[in-house]
Design a protein around this motif. Structure first.
Motif, PDB file in Angstrom:
ATOM      1  N   PHE A  84     -12.650  -0.952  -4.929  1.00 32.90           N
ATOM      2  CA  PHE A  84     -13.437  -0.970  -3.697  1.00 32.90           C
ATOM      3  C   PHE A  84     -12.807   0.023  -2.731  1.00 32.90           C
ATOM      4  CE2 PHE A  84     -13.912  -2.594   0.693  1.00 32.90           C
ATOM      5  CZ  PHE A  84     -15.297  -2.618   0.798  1.00 32.90           C
ATOM      6  N   SER A  85     -13.645   0.811  -2.081  1.00 33.99           N
ATOM      7  CA  SER A  85     -13.129   1.757  -1.092  1.00 33.99           C
ATOM      8  C   SER A  85     -14.033   1.763   0.127  1.00 33.99           C
ATOM      9  CB  SER A  85     -13.014   3.172  -1.676  1.00 33.99           C
ATOM     10  OG  SER A  85     -14.293   3.685  -2.001  1.00 33.99           O
ATOM     11  N   CYS A  86     -13.445   2.153   1.252  1.00 35.39           N
ATOM     12  CA  CYS A  86     -14.190   2.229   2.506  1.00 35.39           C
ATOM     13  C   CYS A  86     -13.504   3.245   3.404  1.00 35.39           C
ATOM     14  CB  CYS A  86     -14.250   0.859   3.176  1.00 35.39           C
ATOM     15  SG  CYS A  86     -12.642   0.178   3.628  1.00 35.39           S
ATOM     16  N   PRO A  87     -14.178   3.705   4.453  1.00 37.47           N
ATOM     17  CA  PRO A  87     -13.541   4.648   5.372  1.00 37.47           C
ATOM     18  C   PRO A  87     -12.268   4.052   5.989  1.00 37.47           C
ATOM     19  CG  PRO A  87     -15.909   4.545   5.758  1.00 37.47           C
ATOM     20  CD  PRO A  87     -15.595   3.450   4.793  1.00 37.47           C
ATOM     21  N   ASP A  88     -11.272   4.902   6.179  1.00 36.90           N
ATOM     22  CA  ASP A  88     -10.030   4.487   6.824  1.00 36.90           C
ATOM     23  C   ASP A  88     -10.202   4.663   8.334  1.00 36.90           C
ATOM     24  OD1 ASP A  88      -7.501   4.238   7.931  1.00 36.90           O
ATOM     25  OD2 ASP A  88      -6.491   5.292   6.299  1.00 36.90           O
ATOM     26  N   SER A  96       0.834  -1.200   0.000  1.00 38.42           N
ATOM     27  CA  SER A  96       0.000   0.000   0.000  1.00 38.42           C
ATOM     28  C   SER A  96       0.869   1.250   0.000  1.00 38.42           C
ATOM     29  CB  SER A  96      -0.945   0.018   1.204  1.00 38.42           C
ATOM     30  OG  SER A  96      -0.249   0.255   2.409  1.00 38.42           O
ATOM     31  N   LYS A  97       0.283   2.331  -0.490  1.00 41.87           N
ATOM     32  CA  LYS A  97       0.916   3.650  -0.433  1.00 41.87           C
ATOM     33  C   LYS A  97      -0.179   4.712  -0.452  1.00 41.87           C
ATOM     34  CE  LYS A  97       1.865   4.091  -5.437  1.00 41.87           C
ATOM     35  NZ  LYS A  97       2.885   4.576  -6.392  1.00 41.87           N
ATOM     36  N   THR A  98       0.191   5.921  -0.034  1.00 44.58           N
ATOM     37  CA  THR A  98      -0.786   6.975   0.213  1.00 44.58           C
ATOM     38  C   THR A  98      -0.800   8.014  -0.898  1.00 44.58           C
ATOM     39  OG1 THR A  98      -0.366   6.707   2.583  1.00 44.58           O
ATOM     40  CG2 THR A  98      -1.556   8.674   1.904  1.00 44.58           C
ATOM     41  N   LYS A  99      -2.004   8.365  -1.335  1.00 40.76           N
ATOM     42  CA  LYS A  99      -2.183   9.441  -2.311  1.00 40.76           C
ATOM     43  C   LYS A  99      -3.019  10.549  -1.675  1.00 40.76           C
ATOM     44  CE  LYS A  99      -3.306  10.154  -7.204  1.00 40.76           C
ATOM     45  NZ  LYS A  99      -1.889  10.470  -7.550  1.00 40.76           N
ATOM     46  N   ILE A 100      -2.602  11.800  -1.842  1.00 39.92           N
ATOM     47  CA  ILE A 100      -3.335  12.954  -1.328  1.00 39.92           C
ATOM     48  C   ILE A 100      -4.231  13.490  -2.435  1.00 39.92           C
ATOM     49  CG2 ILE A 100      -3.172  15.197  -0.197  1.00 39.92           C
ATOM     50  CD1 ILE A 100      -1.929  12.815   1.338  1.00 39.92           C
ATOM     51  N   LEU A 101      -5.526  13.596  -2.134  1.00 41.24           N
ATOM     52  CA  LEU A 101      -6.503  14.038  -3.131  1.00 41.24           C
ATOM     53  C   LEU A 101      -7.312  15.209  -2.598  1.00 41.24           C
ATOM     54  CD1 LEU A 101      -7.787  10.515  -4.221  1.00 41.24           C
ATOM     55  CD2 LEU A 101      -6.339  12.038  -5.574  1.00 41.24           C
ATOM     56  N   GLU A 102      -7.823  16.016  -3.501  1.00 35.92           N
ATOM     57  CA  GLU A 102      -8.695  17.117  -3.119  1.00 35.92           C
ATOM     58  C   GLU A 102     -10.054  16.576  -2.690  1.00 35.92           C
ATOM     59  OE1 GLU A 102      -7.967  20.355  -2.933  1.00 35.92           O
ATOM     60  OE2 GLU A 102      -5.885  19.962  -3.547  1.00 35.92           O
ATOM     61  N   ASP A 103     -10.661  17.216  -1.701  1.00 37.00           N
ATOM     62  CA  ASP A 103     -11.984  16.792  -1.249  1.00 37.00           C
ATOM     63  C   ASP A 103     -12.944  16.724  -2.426  1.00 37.00           C
ATOM     64  OD1 ASP A 103     -11.173  16.599   1.323  1.00 37.00           O
ATOM     65  OD2 ASP A 103     -12.129  18.430   2.045  1.00 37.00           O
ATOM     66  N   GLY A 104     -13.712  15.629  -2.482  1.00 37.48           N
ATOM     67  CA  GLY A 104     -14.683  15.456  -3.554  1.00 37.48           C
ATOM     68  C   GLY A 104     -14.117  14.859  -4.822  1.00 37.48           C
ATOM     69  N   GLY A 135      -9.038   7.959  10.232  1.00 38.34           N
ATOM     70  CA  GLY A 135     -10.286   8.640  10.542  1.00 38.34           C
ATOM     71  C   GLY A 135     -10.616   9.737   9.547  1.00 38.34           C
ATOM     72  N   GLY A 136     -11.539  10.604   9.932  1.00 34.61           N
ATOM     73  CA  GLY A 136     -11.959  11.703   9.075  1.00 34.61           C
ATOM     74  C   GLY A 136     -12.538  11.225   7.766  1.00 34.61           C
ATOM     75  N   ASP A 137     -12.202  11.948   6.695  1.00 30.74           N
ATOM     76  CA  ASP A 137     -12.687  11.601   5.363  1.00 30.74           C
ATOM     77  C   ASP A 137     -11.707  10.713   4.603  1.00 30.74           C
ATOM     78  OD1 ASP A 137     -15.018  13.122   5.682  1.00 30.74           O
ATOM     79  OD2 ASP A 137     -14.005  14.957   5.028  1.00 30.74           O
ATOM     80  N   ASN A 138     -10.695  10.217   5.285  1.00 33.68           N
ATOM     81  CA  ASN A 138      -9.676   9.410   4.630  1.00 33.68           C
ATOM     82  C   ASN A 138     -10.232   8.029   4.268  1.00 33.68           C
ATOM     83  OD1 ASN A 138      -7.531  11.415   5.007  1.00 33.68           O
ATOM     84  ND2 ASN A 138      -7.810  10.934   7.181  1.00 33.68           N
ATOM     85  N   LEU A 139      -9.642   7.427   3.219  1.00 32.68           N
ATOM     86  CA  LEU A 139     -10.177   6.189   2.658  1.00 32.68           C
ATOM     87  C   LEU A 139      -9.111   5.104   2.529  1.00 32.68           C
ATOM     88  CD1 LEU A 139     -12.307   7.558  -0.346  1.00 32.68           C
ATOM     89  CD2 LEU A 139     -13.162   6.817   1.893  1.00 32.68           C
ATOM     90  N   LEU A 140      -9.564   3.856   2.600  1.00 33.16           N
ATOM     91  CA  LEU A 140      -8.791   2.705   2.156  1.00 33.16           C
ATOM     92  C   LEU A 140      -9.307   2.345   0.773  1.00 33.16           C
ATOM     93  CD1 LEU A 140      -8.818   0.473   5.372  1.00 33.16           C
ATOM     94  CD2 LEU A 140      -7.113   2.170   4.675  1.00 33.16           C
ATOM     95  N   VAL A 141      -8.393   2.133  -0.170  1.00 32.38           N
ATOM     96  CA  VAL A 141      -8.774   1.931  -1.569  1.00 32.38           C
ATOM     97  C   VAL A 141      -8.129   0.652  -2.083  1.00 32.38           C
ATOM     98  CG1 VAL A 141      -8.808   2.930  -3.878  1.00 32.38           C
ATOM     99  CG2 VAL A 141      -8.863   4.437  -1.867  1.00 32.38           C
ATOM    100  N   HIS A 154     -11.824  -1.595  14.102  1.00 32.05           N
ATOM    101  CA  HIS A 154     -11.410  -0.991  12.836  1.00 32.05           C
ATOM    102  C   HIS A 154     -12.241  -1.539  11.679  1.00 32.05           C
ATOM    103  CE1 HIS A 154      -8.288   1.284  14.569  1.00 32.05           C
ATOM    104  NE2 HIS A 154      -7.301   0.422  14.524  1.00 32.05           N
ATOM    105  N   CYS A 155     -12.461  -2.851  11.647  1.00 28.36           N
ATOM    106  CA  CYS A 155     -13.229  -3.458  10.556  1.00 28.36           C
ATOM    107  C   CYS A 155     -14.666  -2.959  10.551  1.00 28.36           C
ATOM    108  CB  CYS A 155     -13.204  -4.980  10.673  1.00 28.36           C
ATOM    109  SG  CYS A 155     -11.622  -5.743  10.262  1.00 28.36           S
ATOM    110  N   LEU A 156     -15.267  -2.840  11.737  1.00 23.68           N
ATOM    111  CA  LEU A 156     -16.634  -2.339  11.818  1.00 23.68           C
ATOM    112  C   LEU A 156     -16.711  -0.875  11.399  1.00 23.68           C
ATOM    113  CD1 LEU A 156     -17.720  -4.024  15.180  1.00 23.68           C
ATOM    114  CD2 LEU A 156     -18.479  -4.637  12.871  1.00 23.68           C
ATOM    115  N   ALA A 157     -15.736  -0.078  11.815  1.00 20.73           N
ATOM    116  CA  ALA A 157     -15.719   1.331  11.436  1.00 20.73           C
ATOM    117  C   ALA A 157     -15.518   1.509   9.939  1.00 20.73           C
ATOM    118  CB  ALA A 157     -14.622   2.068  12.207  1.00 20.73           C
ATOM    119  N   ALA A 158     -14.850   0.548   9.315  1.00 16.98           N
ATOM    120  CA  ALA A 158     -14.649   0.595   7.865  1.00 16.98           C
ATOM    121  C   ALA A 158     -15.888   0.144   7.099  1.00 16.98           C
ATOM    122  CB  ALA A 158     -13.461  -0.282   7.483  1.00 16.98           C
TER     123      ALA A 158
END
Length: 339
Positions: A58-62, A21-29, A66-72, A156-160
């Motif tokens: 497939f994506s879900c909340p990270d 995995s690696k992280t990408k920074i994206l604009e909201d929306g 937390g916040g608006d961050n995602l697992l993709v 964590h799994c439930l929150a995702a």
């Protein structure tokens, strides 16, 4: 404002693939774009032509950030946008679509083992704990090790938003299980890969590692499996379909076709001991945990329900095991005019 998208993919390591995995920074929306990576560092390319493509599927909340961050979760593609040879999800998609009318669903029981360095968590330095027996679904600090990590992983799994349906301690110190499902073949596979990533990432915060090794300790200890529960609409309505599915799994070369794709090291785990059937024999039976495929006693009583394929290893690729079971069982049900 921005958010963090953790792009997760399955690499080309053999015989058992690893998660990257690696992280990408994206604009909201922003929509989740395709991305790239160095396939020569993940056993998916050679250095002179190393670019590979990540296609979000497939994506879900990270739940960690937390916040608006995602697992993709991503499929791996070649630069011509065809599936990479390591992309087993692409092979499942057409089979899932072909048999969608039969409404196949899965629940996968993922066993795993925590290690503290080179020792299973809870094993004494330079020796062995008491024989297995009291650890399964146990309670108390003398028999249970790693519960804090397990509970954090479950949260964590439930929150995702994953379809986690339960957890329990297993038969060896430091060995646990979580269950994903019941959901469709693509959904259960996607969610299991994300749940595995969350397991590794959660354990990392406790300086503990988690392994899917199917025989983490040699000798008189149970291995670690991914018991795979399966049903179709017909199986949930008619016991004849239960038997048809079992017979289809045992027909001709099917037992070995499946077992050789049910995870590396399967012969070390499926020995005929420790609640397993021998890897080179096929059997099914009601309430029999020594059979290849178990029919739960309640299914027999109700005359409908599901079956449990007990053969898959903990390290099995869920895209592969669900594809094989759907193709084999649904074809068999069609042949027997039970759809």
């Amino acid at each position: 404002m921005t958010f963090k998208a953790e792009y997760i993919w399955i690499d080309g390591t053999a015989p058992t693939a690893k998660l990257r995995s690696k992280t990408k920074i994206l604009e909201d929306g922003a929509a989740l774009p395709i991305w790239g990576f160095d396939g020569s560092s993940t056993n998916q390319a050679e250095g002179h032509a190393s670019d590979r493509v990540l296609q979000p599927v497939f994506s879900c909340p990270d739940p960690i950030r937390g916040g608006d961050n995602l697992l993709v979760l991503c499929e791996v593609l070649n630069i011509d946008m065809t599936p990479h040879s390591s992309n087993t999800r692409a092979l499942l998609r057409p089979i899932a679509e072909k048999f969608a009318a039969q409404e196949p669903i899965f629940g996968i029981e993922q066993e795993y083992t925590f290690f503290d360095g080179i020792r299973p968590l809870g094993f004494p330095v330079g020796g062995f704990p008491a024989a297995q027996g009291g650890y399964y679904c146990g309670v108390g600090s003398d028999e249970i090790f790693g519960r804090e990590i397990v509970e954090k992983h479950l949260d964590h799994c439930l929150a995702a938003g994953l379809s986690i349906s339960g957890i329990n301690a297993e038969v060896m110190p430091g060995q646990w299980e979580f269950q994903v499902g019941p959901v469709g073949p693509l959904e259960v596979s996607d969610q299991l890969w994300i749940a595995r990533w969350l397991l590794y990432r959660t354990a990392e915060d406790f300086n503990v590692s988690a392994t899917l090794n199917p025989k983490p300790v040699k000798g008189d200890w149970n291995g670690a499996g991914a018991h795979t529960n399966f049903s179709t609409k017909a199986m949930r309505e008619d016991y004849r379909a239960i038997i048809s599915a079992c017979e289809a799994l045992g027909e001709g070369s099917k037992p070995l076709d499946h077992v050789k794709n049910y995870g590396a090291g399967i012969d070390e785990r499926l020995t005929g001991l420790h609640e397993t059937a021998p890897w080179d024999e096929f059997s099914y039976g009601v309430s029999d945990r020594g059979a290849s495929v178990r029919i739960p006693w309640q299914v027999k009583e109700d005359g409908k329900g599901y079956i449990e394929d007990r053969r898959p290893n903990a390290n099995v690729d869920p895209y592969v095991v669900t594809r094989l079971i759907v193709d084999t069982c649904c074809t068999g049900l069609e042949k027997d005019n039970l759809v």
